[in-house]
Scaffold this motif. Structure first.
Motif, short mmCIF file in Angstrom:
data_model
loop_
_atom_site.label_atom_id
_atom_site.label_comp_id
_atom_site.label_asym_id
_atom_site.label_seq_id
_atom_site.Cartn_x
_atom_site.Cartn_y
_atom_site.Cartn_z
N PHE A 1 0.82 -1.21 0.00
CA PHE A 1 0.00 0.00 0.00
C PHE A 1 0.85 1.26 0.00
N ALA A 2 2.04 1.18 0.59
CA ALA A 2 2.92 2.35 0.66
C ALA A 2 3.34 2.81 -0.74
N LEU A 3 3.26 1.88 -1.70
CA LEU A 3 3.64 2.21 -3.09
C LEU A 3 2.44 2.60 -3.93
N SER A 4 1.25 2.53 -3.35
CA SER A 4 0.03 2.79 -4.12
C SER A 4 -0.21 4.28 -4.33
N THR A 5 -0.68 4.61 -5.52
CA THR A 5 -1.07 6.00 -5.82
C THR A 5 -2.58 6.16 -5.73
N ASN A 6 -3.30 5.02 -5.75
CA ASN A 6 -4.76 5.06 -5.62
C ASN A 6 -5.18 3.86 -4.78
N ILE A 7 -5.29 4.09 -3.47
CA ILE A 7 -5.53 2.98 -2.55
C ILE A 7 -6.87 2.29 -2.80
N SER A 8 -7.88 3.05 -3.22
CA SER A 8 -9.20 2.48 -3.49
C SER A 8 -9.15 1.45 -4.61
N ASP A 9 -8.33 1.73 -5.62
CA ASP A 9 -8.15 0.79 -6.73
C ASP A 9 -7.30 -0.41 -6.29
N THR A 10 -6.26 -0.13 -5.53
CA THR A 10 -5.32 -1.18 -5.12
C THR A 10 -6.01 -2.26 -4.30
N ILE A 11 -6.89 -1.87 -3.38
CA ILE A 11 -7.51 -2.89 -2.51
C ILE A 11 -8.44 -3.81 -3.28
N GLN A 12 -8.91 -3.35 -4.44
CA GLN A 12 -9.85 -4.17 -5.21
C GLN A 12 -9.18 -5.36 -5.88
N THR A 13 -7.86 -5.33 -6.01
CA THR A 13 -7.15 -6.41 -6.73
C THR A 13 -6.12 -7.15 -5.89
N VAL A 14 -5.72 -6.60 -4.75
CA VAL A 14 -4.60 -7.16 -4.00
C VAL A 14 -4.85 -8.60 -3.52
N CYS A 15 -6.10 -8.96 -3.31
CA CYS A 15 -6.40 -10.32 -2.82
C CYS A 15 -7.03 -11.22 -3.88
N ASP A 16 -6.97 -10.79 -5.12
CA ASP A 16 -7.64 -11.53 -6.20
C ASP A 16 -7.21 -12.99 -6.34
N LYS A 17 -5.98 -13.29 -5.98
CA LYS A 17 -5.46 -14.66 -6.17
C LYS A 17 -5.96 -15.64 -5.11
N TYR A 18 -6.68 -15.12 -4.12
CA TYR A 18 -7.15 -15.98 -3.03
C TYR A 18 -8.66 -16.06 -3.00
N ASN A 19 -9.18 -17.24 -2.78
CA ASN A 19 -10.62 -17.43 -2.62
C ASN A 19 -11.05 -16.75 -1.33
N VAL A 20 -11.99 -15.85 -1.43
CA VAL A 20 -12.42 -15.08 -0.26
C VAL A 20 -12.97 -15.97 0.85
N LYS A 21 -13.40 -17.18 0.51
CA LYS A 21 -13.95 -18.11 1.50
C LYS A 21 -12.87 -18.98 2.15
N SER A 22 -11.65 -18.88 1.64
CA SER A 22 -10.56 -19.70 2.19
C SER A 22 -9.91 -19.00 3.38
N PHE A 23 -9.12 -19.76 4.14
CA PHE A 23 -8.42 -19.20 5.29
C PHE A 23 -7.44 -18.11 4.84
N THR A 24 -6.70 -18.39 3.78
CA THR A 24 -5.74 -17.41 3.27
C THR A 24 -6.47 -16.18 2.72
N GLY A 25 -7.63 -16.41 2.12
CA GLY A 25 -8.43 -15.29 1.62
C GLY A 25 -8.86 -14.39 2.75
N TRP A 26 -9.33 -15.01 3.83
CA TRP A 26 -9.71 -14.22 5.01
C TRP A 26 -8.52 -13.42 5.53
N GLN A 27 -7.38 -14.11 5.64
CA GLN A 27 -6.17 -13.44 6.13
C GLN A 27 -5.80 -12.25 5.26
N CYS A 28 -5.97 -12.40 3.95
CA CYS A 28 -5.60 -11.33 3.02
C CYS A 28 -6.50 -10.11 3.21
N TYR A 29 -7.80 -10.32 3.18
CA TYR A 29 -8.73 -9.19 3.32
C TYR A 29 -8.65 -8.58 4.72
N HIS A 30 -8.41 -9.41 5.72
CA HIS A 30 -8.18 -8.92 7.07
C HIS A 30 -6.91 -8.06 7.08
#
Length: 205
Positions: free
Chosen positions: A10-39
């Motif tokens: 995030f420190a490298l982001s120029t548009n945080i609203s856009d960045t958060i929409q893709t940063v966890c894309d590689k993880y299933n939101v229902k998985s443990f790692t997905g939860w950890q990512c969005y958390h």
């Protein structure tokens, strides 16, 4: 680990609203790692926004997926109540009211606030868990059990190799609240190991 990676990203982001929409894309939101990512996004937003809690929550709420949104908000509150008031202070903590700012939150977000409020209280009270259990009884109506669960979680987090000690703490509260404290203990235990197997072994003990 993931929290730190996301904060740096995030420190490298120029548009945080856009960045958060893709940063966890590689993880299933229902998985443990997905939860950890969005958390972790919630933690990262607080870092990026200099602990501006309302602003961070507002950005979390741009997620269209309910699980992503709630996981993010959960991370925001965890970061707030874990904040070092000397190095990375937050305006959303009050020594005279350790529940603050929970009462001011929407009903949707209050649970995540109350479950982490004990973290700050225990910091102020030198990990006096029994005192914290009694303090939780003064929480807003409907959130006493949530607070007690938070005490159970923090107690096992600080005593991960001594679950019998935490069990004793939880068993000291009124019978109607014991299960809330124990459930918090078990939830944290599962998250710590990333496995239900360890929790099942714990129950056997």
């Amino acid at each position: 680990y993931l929290h730190g990676v996301i904060e740096s990203h995030f420190a490298l982001s120029t548009n945080i609203s856009d960045t958060i929409q893709t940063v966890c894309d590689k993880y299933n939101v229902k998985s443990f790692t997905g939860w950890q990512c969005y958390h972790g996004v919630g933690h990262g937003l607080m870092f990026f926004n200099n602990n501006d809690l309302p602003k961070s929550i507002t950005i979390c709420e741009t997620y269209k997926n309910g699980l992503a949104k709630s996981s993010c908000v959960n991370g925001v509150f965890m970061e707030n109540f874990n904040t070092d008031q000397k190095l990375h202070s937050s305006k959303f903590l009050k020594t005279e009211d350790s529940f603050y700012p929970c009462k001011e939150q929407s009903e949707e977000n209050k649970k995540d606030c109350y479950v982490y409020a004990p973290v700050y209280y225990l910091t102020l009270k030198n990990n006096n868990y029994l005192d914290a259990l009694n303090w939780c009884k003064t929480a807003e109506k409907g959130y006493v059990s949530v607070c007690l669960s938070g005490v159970g979680s923090q107690a096992i987090k600080e005593n991960i190799n001594n679950p019998k000690f935490v069990e004793k703490i939880c068993m000291s509260v009124d019978k109607e609240y014991v299960s809330s404290c124990i459930s918090g203990m078990v939830i944290l235990y599962i998250n710590h190991f990333g496995s239900t197997k360890k929790a099942q072994e714990l129950c056997g003990k």
